[in-house]
Design a protein around this motif. Structure first.
Motif, PDB file in Angstrom:
ATOM      1  N   CYS A  18     -27.654  -8.986   8.369  1.00 36.26           N
ATOM      2  CA  CYS A  18     -27.474  -9.843   9.208  1.00 36.26           C
ATOM      3  C   CYS A  18     -25.930 -10.357   8.892  1.00 36.26           C
ATOM      4  CB  CYS A  18     -28.328 -11.274   8.805  1.00 36.26           C
ATOM      5  SG  CYS A  18     -27.785 -12.802   9.232  1.00 36.26           S
ATOM      6  N   PRO A  19     -25.290 -10.378  10.068  1.00 37.57           N
ATOM      7  CA  PRO A  19     -23.724 -10.659  10.054  1.00 37.57           C
ATOM      8  C   PRO A  19     -23.381 -11.995   9.356  1.00 37.57           C
ATOM      9  CG  PRO A  19     -24.512 -10.616  12.226  1.00 37.57           C
ATOM     10  CD  PRO A  19     -25.468  -9.957  11.513  1.00 37.57           C
ATOM     11  N   VAL A  20     -24.336 -12.919   9.660  1.00 41.05           N
ATOM     12  CA  VAL A  20     -23.997 -14.470   9.390  1.00 41.05           C
ATOM     13  C   VAL A  20     -24.186 -14.322   7.677  1.00 41.05           C
ATOM     14  CG1 VAL A  20     -24.809 -16.880   9.133  1.00 41.05           C
ATOM     15  CG2 VAL A  20     -24.646 -15.277  11.292  1.00 41.05           C
ATOM     16  N   THR A  21     -25.274 -13.722   7.132  1.00 40.98           N
ATOM     17  CA  THR A  21     -25.496 -13.504   5.686  1.00 40.98           C
ATOM     18  C   THR A  21     -24.448 -12.893   5.180  1.00 40.98           C
ATOM     19  OG1 THR A  21     -27.844 -13.603   6.382  1.00 40.98           O
ATOM     20  CG2 THR A  21     -27.364 -12.952   4.029  1.00 40.98           C
ATOM     21  N   SER A  22     -23.840 -11.802   5.557  1.00 42.02           N
ATOM     22  CA  SER A  22     -22.759 -10.972   5.048  1.00 42.02           C
ATOM     23  C   SER A  22     -21.654 -12.039   4.909  1.00 42.02           C
ATOM     24  CB  SER A  22     -22.679  -9.902   5.676  1.00 42.02           C
ATOM     25  OG  SER A  22     -23.859  -9.154   6.122  1.00 42.02           O
ATOM     26  N   THR A  23     -21.266 -12.625   5.954  1.00 44.02           N
ATOM     27  CA  THR A  23     -19.805 -13.177   5.963  1.00 44.02           C
ATOM     28  C   THR A  23     -20.171 -14.402   4.992  1.00 44.02           C
ATOM     29  OG1 THR A  23     -19.805 -12.605   8.380  1.00 44.02           O
ATOM     30  CG2 THR A  23     -18.442 -14.597   7.521  1.00 44.02           C
ATOM     31  N   ALA A  24     -21.265 -15.195   4.728  1.00 42.75           N
ATOM     32  CA  ALA A  24     -21.492 -16.098   4.066  1.00 42.75           C
ATOM     33  C   ALA A  24     -21.372 -15.562   2.803  1.00 42.75           C
ATOM     34  CB  ALA A  24     -23.068 -16.706   3.960  1.00 42.75           C
ATOM     35  N   THR A  25     -21.981 -14.505   2.262  1.00 45.16           N
ATOM     36  CA  THR A  25     -21.738 -13.831   0.786  1.00 45.16           C
ATOM     37  C   THR A  25     -19.968 -13.627   0.559  1.00 45.16           C
ATOM     38  OG1 THR A  25     -23.743 -12.694   1.099  1.00 45.16           O
ATOM     39  CG2 THR A  25     -22.237 -11.715  -0.443  1.00 45.16           C
ATOM     40  N   LEU A  26     -19.421 -13.473   1.490  1.00 40.16           N
ATOM     41  CA  LEU A  26     -18.106 -13.253   1.382  1.00 40.16           C
ATOM     42  C   LEU A  26     -17.212 -14.543   1.127  1.00 40.16           C
ATOM     43  CD1 LEU A  26     -17.127 -10.198   3.516  1.00 40.16           C
ATOM     44  CD2 LEU A  26     -17.802 -10.304   1.125  1.00 40.16           C
ATOM     45  N   ILE A  27     -17.493 -15.426   1.853  1.00 35.84           N
ATOM     46  CA  ILE A  27     -16.612 -16.671   1.721  1.00 35.84           C
ATOM     47  C   ILE A  27     -17.129 -18.014   1.540  1.00 35.84           C
ATOM     48  CG2 ILE A  27     -15.103 -15.742   3.422  1.00 35.84           C
ATOM     49  CD1 ILE A  27     -16.238 -17.422   5.764  1.00 35.84           C
ATOM     50  N   CYS A  28     -18.553 -17.875   1.038  1.00 37.83           N
ATOM     51  CA  CYS A  28     -19.197 -19.130   0.683  1.00 37.83           C
ATOM     52  C   CYS A  28     -19.005 -19.164  -0.883  1.00 37.83           C
ATOM     53  CB  CYS A  28     -20.598 -19.204   0.940  1.00 37.83           C
ATOM     54  SG  CYS A  28     -20.668 -19.838   2.681  1.00 37.83           S
ATOM     55  N   ARG A  29     -17.912 -19.941  -1.176  1.00 38.91           N
ATOM     56  CA  ARG A  29     -17.436 -20.303  -2.597  1.00 38.91           C
ATOM     57  C   ARG A  29     -16.567 -21.586  -2.483  1.00 38.91           C
ATOM     58  NH1 ARG A  29     -16.197 -15.910  -6.998  1.00 38.91           N
ATOM     59  NH2 ARG A  29     -15.023 -17.093  -8.388  1.00 38.91           N
ATOM     60  N   LYS A  30     -16.665 -22.347  -3.415  1.00 37.09           N
ATOM     61  CA  LYS A  30     -16.137 -23.516  -3.197  1.00 37.09           C
ATOM     62  C   LYS A  30     -14.766 -23.640  -2.645  1.00 37.09           C
ATOM     63  CE  LYS A  30     -15.210 -27.983  -5.676  1.00 37.09           C
ATOM     64  NZ  LYS A  30     -15.657 -28.874  -6.712  1.00 37.09           N
ATOM     65  N   TRP A  31     -13.751 -22.691  -3.191  1.00 37.13           N
ATOM     66  CA  TRP A  31     -12.455 -22.951  -2.882  1.00 37.13           C
ATOM     67  C   TRP A  31     -11.930 -21.948  -1.841  1.00 37.13           C
ATOM     68  CZ3 TRP A  31     -10.539 -27.323  -4.093  1.00 37.13           C
ATOM     69  CH2 TRP A  31     -10.865 -28.138  -5.278  1.00 37.13           C
ATOM     70  N   HIS A  32     -12.708 -20.848  -1.535  1.00 39.48           N
ATOM     71  CA  HIS A  32     -12.344 -19.802  -0.582  1.00 39.48           C
ATOM     72  C   HIS A  32     -12.042 -20.146   0.584  1.00 39.48           C
ATOM     73  CE1 HIS A  32     -14.075 -16.123  -3.079  1.00 39.48           C
ATOM     74  NE2 HIS A  32     -13.710 -16.796  -3.827  1.00 39.48           N
ATOM     75  N   PRO A  33     -12.601 -20.936   1.368  1.00 43.80           N
ATOM     76  CA  PRO A  33     -12.170 -21.401   2.660  1.00 43.80           C
ATOM     77  C   PRO A  33     -10.827 -21.639   2.590  1.00 43.80           C
ATOM     78  CG  PRO A  33     -14.585 -21.677   2.578  1.00 43.80           C
ATOM     79  CD  PRO A  33     -13.859 -21.493   1.110  1.00 43.80           C
ATOM     80  N   VAL A  34     -10.657 -22.982   1.790  1.00 43.88           N
ATOM     81  CA  VAL A  34      -9.145 -23.771   1.763  1.00 43.88           C
ATOM     82  C   VAL A  34      -8.125 -22.772   1.413  1.00 43.88           C
ATOM     83  CG1 VAL A  34      -8.394 -25.810   0.912  1.00 43.88           C
ATOM     84  CG2 VAL A  34     -10.701 -25.219   0.548  1.00 43.88           C
ATOM     85  N   ILE A  35      -8.354 -21.862   0.566  1.00 40.97           N
ATOM     86  CA  ILE A  35      -7.530 -20.996   0.126  1.00 40.97           C
ATOM     87  C   ILE A  35      -7.156 -20.013   1.243  1.00 40.97           C
ATOM     88  CG2 ILE A  35      -6.860 -18.607  -1.114  1.00 40.97           C
ATOM     89  CD1 ILE A  35      -8.577 -19.556  -3.534  1.00 40.97           C
TER      90      ILE A  35
END
Lengths: 124, 124
Positions: A18-35
């Motif tokens: 699932c593309p959503v799960t995969s993407t979440a696995t990569l960027i769902c971490r506290k500071w990742h989106p802000v960085i």
DNA sequence: CGGCATCCACATGGATACTG
DNA sequence: CAGTATCCATGTGGATGCCG
């Protein structure tokens, strides 16, 4: 988590991928989106600059996060040999393509969380 | 994490508030994006239906995640009094507004992770 | 400047079993 | 059907201090 990009790609070959799960696995971490957001907005930066941009993060956690982002091919680290040397973090092409995701998060936060302080929004 | 929506709103009144960080705080948890995605695509669902949709999640974790999403006002839970009773999970209006975020994640995953298996993509 | 070493606390996920 | 109860492993973050 903190799997390598390779293991994620192997997983992506599977059946129930699932593309959503995969993407979440990569960027769902506290500071990742802000960085990613800061690198999108302000371009390549050194470690300390980035630490100043990302309000509240500690050296250790920023370091860990950047390492994770590098392992996932979203961020590049290059050493500029000057005196004294500098290090520069930038987005890879894949990382830069996250822009729509980050912007959507930015918009949602502005519309749905900042609202309580605003008088002109109907929400809350 | 798992702060209540109230504490997040209080935080949003602060000085160094960042919409990206705030949004990340709400949805950056392993199964959250997928849960929202499934509710967007298939509409309101019961617990077991949802568990079947979200491949790989356990009852306990799905239960925990849904509770967290409810506390953040992204998901609604309603009890349908039939015999036997049913429970229905749906997105709140705020939850539904996450659609652009989720779609962007979906697109990114499709373009950047599924690519290795495809012959027509230049990436990887 | 650009980190790493250490230690600790806790949030989160996962497996298994059981329940009204 | 829709969960809860345990128990446990580990990921992740945070604080402090030190280093080349």
């Amino acid at each position: 988590m903190s799997e390598s990009i390779e293991s994620i790609q192997v997983w992506c070959a599977g059946e129930d991928w699932c593309p959503v799960t995969s993407t979440a696995t990569l960027i769902c971490r506290k500071w990742h989106p802000v960085i990613v957001h800061r690198l999108l907005n302000a371009g390549p930066m050194g470690f300390t600059e980035l630490k100043d941009e990302v309000d509240g993060v500690s050296s250790k956690v920023l370091s860990d996060s950047l390492e994770d982002l590098q392992s996932k091919n979203l961020v590049d680290r290059s050493i500029i040999s000057e005196k004294p040397f500098r290090v520069e973090y930038s987005l890879t092409s894949q990382g830069a393509e996250l822009e729509p995701v980050i912007r959507a998060m930015e918009d949602w936060g502005q519309n749905n969380l900042r609202a309580p302080a605003d008088a002109n929004s109907g929400r809350f």
